[in-house]
Design a protein around this motif. Sequence first.
Motif, PDB file in Angstrom:
ATOM      1  N   ASN A 295      -3.973   0.449  -2.560  1.00 29.03           N
ATOM      2  CA  ASN A 295      -3.489  -0.918  -2.328  1.00 29.03           C
ATOM      3  C   ASN A 295      -3.226  -1.615  -3.656  1.00 29.03           C
ATOM      4  O   ASN A 295      -3.972  -1.433  -4.631  1.00 29.03           O
ATOM      5  CB  ASN A 295      -4.524  -1.721  -1.537  1.00 29.03           C
ATOM      6  CG  ASN A 295      -4.809  -1.119  -0.179  1.00 29.03           C
ATOM      7  OD1 ASN A 295      -3.908  -0.714   0.538  1.00 29.03           O
ATOM      8  ND2 ASN A 295      -6.087  -1.037   0.172  1.00 29.03           N
TER       9      ASN A 295
ATOM     10  N   PHE B  21       0.838  -1.193   0.000  1.00 33.52           N
ATOM     11  CA  PHE B  21       0.000   0.000   0.000  1.00 33.52           C
ATOM     12  C   PHE B  21       0.873   1.242   0.000  1.00 33.52           C
ATOM     13  O   PHE B  21       2.032   1.228   0.426  1.00 33.52           O
ATOM     14  CB  PHE B  21      -0.944   0.009   1.203  1.00 33.52           C
ATOM     15  CG  PHE B  21      -0.273   0.180   2.534  1.00 33.52           C
ATOM     16  CD1 PHE B  21      -0.062   1.441   3.073  1.00 33.52           C
ATOM     17  CD2 PHE B  21       0.146  -0.924   3.263  1.00 33.52           C
ATOM     18  CE1 PHE B  21       0.559   1.603   4.300  1.00 33.52           C
ATOM     19  CE2 PHE B  21       0.761  -0.770   4.495  1.00 33.52           C
ATOM     20  CZ  PHE B  21       0.967   0.496   5.015  1.00 33.52           C
ATOM     21  N   TYR B  22       0.284   2.319  -0.506  1.00 33.27           N
ATOM     22  CA  TYR B  22       0.968   3.614  -0.573  1.00 33.27           C
ATOM     23  C   TYR B  22      -0.023   4.688  -0.132  1.00 33.27           C
ATOM     24  O   TYR B  22      -1.188   4.676  -0.559  1.00 33.27           O
ATOM     25  CB  TYR B  22       1.446   3.884  -1.999  1.00 33.27           C
ATOM     26  CG  TYR B  22       2.124   5.220  -2.155  1.00 33.27           C
ATOM     27  CD1 TYR B  22       3.432   5.405  -1.768  1.00 33.27           C
ATOM     28  CD2 TYR B  22       1.434   6.303  -2.696  1.00 33.27           C
ATOM     29  CE1 TYR B  22       4.057   6.633  -1.903  1.00 33.27           C
ATOM     30  CE2 TYR B  22       2.046   7.531  -2.833  1.00 33.27           C
ATOM     31  CZ  TYR B  22       3.349   7.690  -2.437  1.00 33.27           C
ATOM     32  OH  TYR B  22       3.960   8.907  -2.559  1.00 33.27           O
ATOM     33  N   GLU B  23       0.421   5.587   0.707  1.00 31.64           N
ATOM     34  CA  GLU B  23      -0.438   6.640   1.244  1.00 31.64           C
ATOM     35  C   GLU B  23       0.072   8.012   0.813  1.00 31.64           C
ATOM     36  O   GLU B  23       1.283   8.243   0.767  1.00 31.64           O
ATOM     37  CB  GLU B  23      -0.501   6.569   2.777  1.00 31.64           C
ATOM     38  CG  GLU B  23      -1.230   5.335   3.292  1.00 31.64           C
ATOM     39  CD  GLU B  23      -1.306   5.318   4.809  1.00 31.64           C
ATOM     40  OE1 GLU B  23      -0.499   6.036   5.450  1.00 31.64           O
ATOM     41  OE2 GLU B  23      -2.161   4.603   5.358  1.00 31.64           O
TER      42      GLU B  23
ATOM     43  N   GLU C  64      -8.739   3.739  -0.726  1.00 27.93           N
ATOM     44  CA  GLU C  64      -9.518   4.030   0.475  1.00 27.93           C
ATOM     45  C   GLU C  64      -9.223   5.463   0.917  1.00 27.93           C
ATOM     46  O   GLU C  64      -8.040   5.822   1.041  1.00 27.93           O
ATOM     47  CB  GLU C  64      -9.157   3.062   1.611  1.00 27.93           C
ATOM     48  CG  GLU C  64      -9.361   1.600   1.282  1.00 27.93           C
ATOM     49  CD  GLU C  64      -8.802   0.686   2.358  1.00 27.93           C
ATOM     50  OE1 GLU C  64      -8.233   1.234   3.342  1.00 27.93           O
ATOM     51  OE2 GLU C  64      -8.907  -0.532   2.227  1.00 27.93           O
TER      52      GLU C  64
ATOM     53  N   LYS D 131      -6.236  11.644   4.078  1.00 29.79           N
ATOM     54  CA  LYS D 131      -5.200  10.650   3.824  1.00 29.79           C
ATOM     55  C   LYS D 131      -5.773   9.597   2.873  1.00 29.79           C
ATOM     56  O   LYS D 131      -6.777   8.953   3.165  1.00 29.79           O
ATOM     57  CB  LYS D 131      -4.753  10.005   5.128  1.00 29.79           C
ATOM     58  CG  LYS D 131      -3.630   8.997   4.966  1.00 29.79           C
ATOM     59  CD  LYS D 131      -2.307   9.695   4.695  1.00 29.79           C
ATOM     60  CE  LYS D 131      -1.800  10.451   5.902  1.00 29.79           C
ATOM     61  NZ  LYS D 131      -0.443  11.003   5.682  1.00 29.79           N
ATOM     62  N   ILE D 132      -5.153   9.424   1.710  1.00 29.00           N
ATOM     63  CA  ILE D 132      -5.605   8.480   0.688  1.00 29.00           C
ATOM     64  C   ILE D 132      -4.650   7.292   0.677  1.00 29.00           C
ATOM     65  O   ILE D 132      -3.424   7.460   0.694  1.00 29.00           O
ATOM     66  CB  ILE D 132      -5.665   9.130  -0.702  1.00 29.00           C
ATOM     67  CG1 ILE D 132      -6.471  10.441  -0.650  1.00 29.00           C
ATOM     68  CG2 ILE D 132      -6.274   8.185  -1.717  1.00 29.00           C
ATOM     69  CD1 ILE D 132      -7.905  10.268  -0.204  1.00 29.00           C
ATOM     70  N   ARG D 133      -5.228   6.091   0.642  1.00 25.47           N
ATOM     71  CA  ARG D 133      -4.416   4.867   0.631  1.00 25.47           C
ATOM     72  C   ARG D 133      -4.760   4.056  -0.617  1.00 25.47           C
ATOM     73  O   ARG D 133      -5.921   3.748  -0.881  1.00 25.47           O
ATOM     74  CB  ARG D 133      -4.676   4.044   1.890  1.00 25.47           C
ATOM     75  CG  ARG D 133      -4.067   2.647   1.842  1.00 25.47           C
ATOM     76  CD  ARG D 133      -4.121   1.977   3.178  1.00 25.47           C
ATOM     77  NE  ARG D 133      -3.774   0.557   3.084  1.00 25.47           N
ATOM     78  CZ  ARG D 133      -3.402  -0.207   4.098  1.00 25.47           C
ATOM     79  NH1 ARG D 133      -3.321   0.323   5.312  1.00 25.47           N
ATOM     80  NH2 ARG D 133      -3.108  -1.473   3.937  1.00 25.47           N
TER      81      ARG D 133
ATOM     82  N   GLY E 293       5.416   9.281   1.512  1.00 26.00           N
ATOM     83  CA  GLY E 293       4.364   8.439   2.073  1.00 26.00           C
ATOM     84  C   GLY E 293       4.940   7.151   2.607  1.00 26.00           C
ATOM     85  O   GLY E 293       6.104   7.057   2.988  1.00 26.00           O
ATOM     86  N   THR E 294       4.115   6.109   2.581  1.00 27.46           N
ATOM     87  CA  THR E 294       4.488   4.836   3.173  1.00 27.46           C
ATOM     88  C   THR E 294       4.367   3.757   2.121  1.00 27.46           C
ATOM     89  O   THR E 294       3.389   3.704   1.388  1.00 27.46           O
ATOM     90  CB  THR E 294       3.568   4.499   4.355  1.00 27.46           C
ATOM     91  OG1 THR E 294       3.606   5.598   5.260  1.00 27.46           O
ATOM     92  CG2 THR E 294       4.008   3.242   5.057  1.00 27.46           C
TER      93      THR E 294
ATOM     94  N   ASP F 172      -1.437  12.486   0.591  1.00 32.03           N
ATOM     95  CA  ASP F 172      -2.399  13.473   1.080  1.00 32.03           C
ATOM     96  C   ASP F 172      -3.078  14.158  -0.092  1.00 32.03           C
ATOM     97  O   ASP F 172      -2.419  14.536  -1.077  1.00 32.03           O
ATOM     98  CB  ASP F 172      -1.721  14.528   1.959  1.00 32.03           C
ATOM     99  CG  ASP F 172      -1.249  13.957   3.287  1.00 32.03           C
ATOM    100  OD1 ASP F 172      -1.830  12.938   3.718  1.00 32.03           O
ATOM    101  OD2 ASP F 172      -0.291  14.507   3.873  1.00 32.03           O
TER     102      ASP F 172
END
Length: 443
Positions: free
Chosen positions: A356, A275-277, A338, A352-354, A319-320, A279
């Motif tokens: 997957n 996953f990547y997050e 999400e 915060k947008i994620r 991000g992550t 803004d």
Amino acid sequence: GRINLSLKQNIYETTPVLLVGEGYSDYVTISNIHGNRIQSVNDLDDDNDADDIDEDEEGQIEAILTNQINFGECHLGETSEIFFALTNHSTEEPIRFQFPVDEDNIPITFTPNVGHLHPGCTKDIVAKLNPAEPLKLSKHVLECSVTKISLDDSPDQIADWDSRLQTIRWVEVDLVKPQGSSSEELKSPKAKSSKESRKGKSREREKTGGSSSSVEKPRPEKRRLLETTPEPSYLATGDTRYIPLLVSTHADVSKYRCGVEHIHFKDTMLFQTRFYEFDLRNDGSTSLVYEWDIVSRDGERVHFDSPRSSLRAGTPRSGTDALTPLYREPDTETFTVEPQGGVIKPGEKRHKIRVNFSPLQLSDWSANLVCRIGNLDPSLAPLEIVLSGKSGLPYAHFELPDSDYIHGNRRNPDLRGPGGAPPGAPLNPNTKCLEFASVGLGK
């Protein structure tokens, strides 16, 4: 009046609410306002709505007035409507009312904008706002003029008139012929063709020696006109007074800020999830309404039935980027996002947008993550993010059903937890349980 708010099993927690009001009597009132964006104090979500509730030094809150019209946030070029009623409480005298038109260059129209109101009657009024440019109003005063009048006949003998009433009138085309044009230009093609056919017949009669006096004269063409019914004559019997309408609205374009253009996921094994997050920010002064969608690289929209939105769309910039094993149903989409959509208010600033990436087949994956934003600023390009990733094949994959050993309360609470945790300590919600069942000894 006074209301006491008490908490059960706590006699020391009682909040008194003091109610203060003032009644008045008037022969013309505005009531039953439908469509107001703010109806009560509980509807206020942020500081931008604080202008609609006034609080004095003693902490008293002023309730929403009956003549307050709040269109809320509006999109440019779209029409918002609010309905209310105008009532004549007089038992003998009719009144004449008139709402302003294009006052202070505010794009608000009232329908009907002028009319008569008989004693004891109520008329529904529609207020429409269609802003073409950014606009912000806070309890801006628009005045409706009201005058007591007397009609030539008694009110029960005259119909209730307003500017919506229209009369149908049929006029001949020749009578309304514009200056400098011939009657041939105003006639319909059907009339022209019929005239040409009559000319042809007259030529045939001349060739055969027939009389031209038998030719019929063409009928004049008629046109249907809709005209506003003239206002009945009246006599003002009192001074003109003005009823204030307090209008509030905020119309502007939506502006976003997102620093991601391309998300490229690292190689991911089948049945695992990366996953990547990032803004999504709201840089405008009004709420930003957005919705994500997945579009394949050839422009075809990707449909999905799962409650989680499925979108296709980046190299990570900030991000992550993490790897977590996850059991997924076979129909789960490769890319998901999400949340699927939402509203970012000006005070909230960001969501915060994620995204997957969960591949179920061995392939190179790519798609576009498209964000649909209503009332977007024309100077901004639509938000579109490219997604790409590659799936890998593990040496072995065991697909096992979820066990209810933990959430089904089948685990002995006296057992110690992982890492020496004491008995009864809560387990990590991501803990997975693998169960083995004995099938006996074979012969």
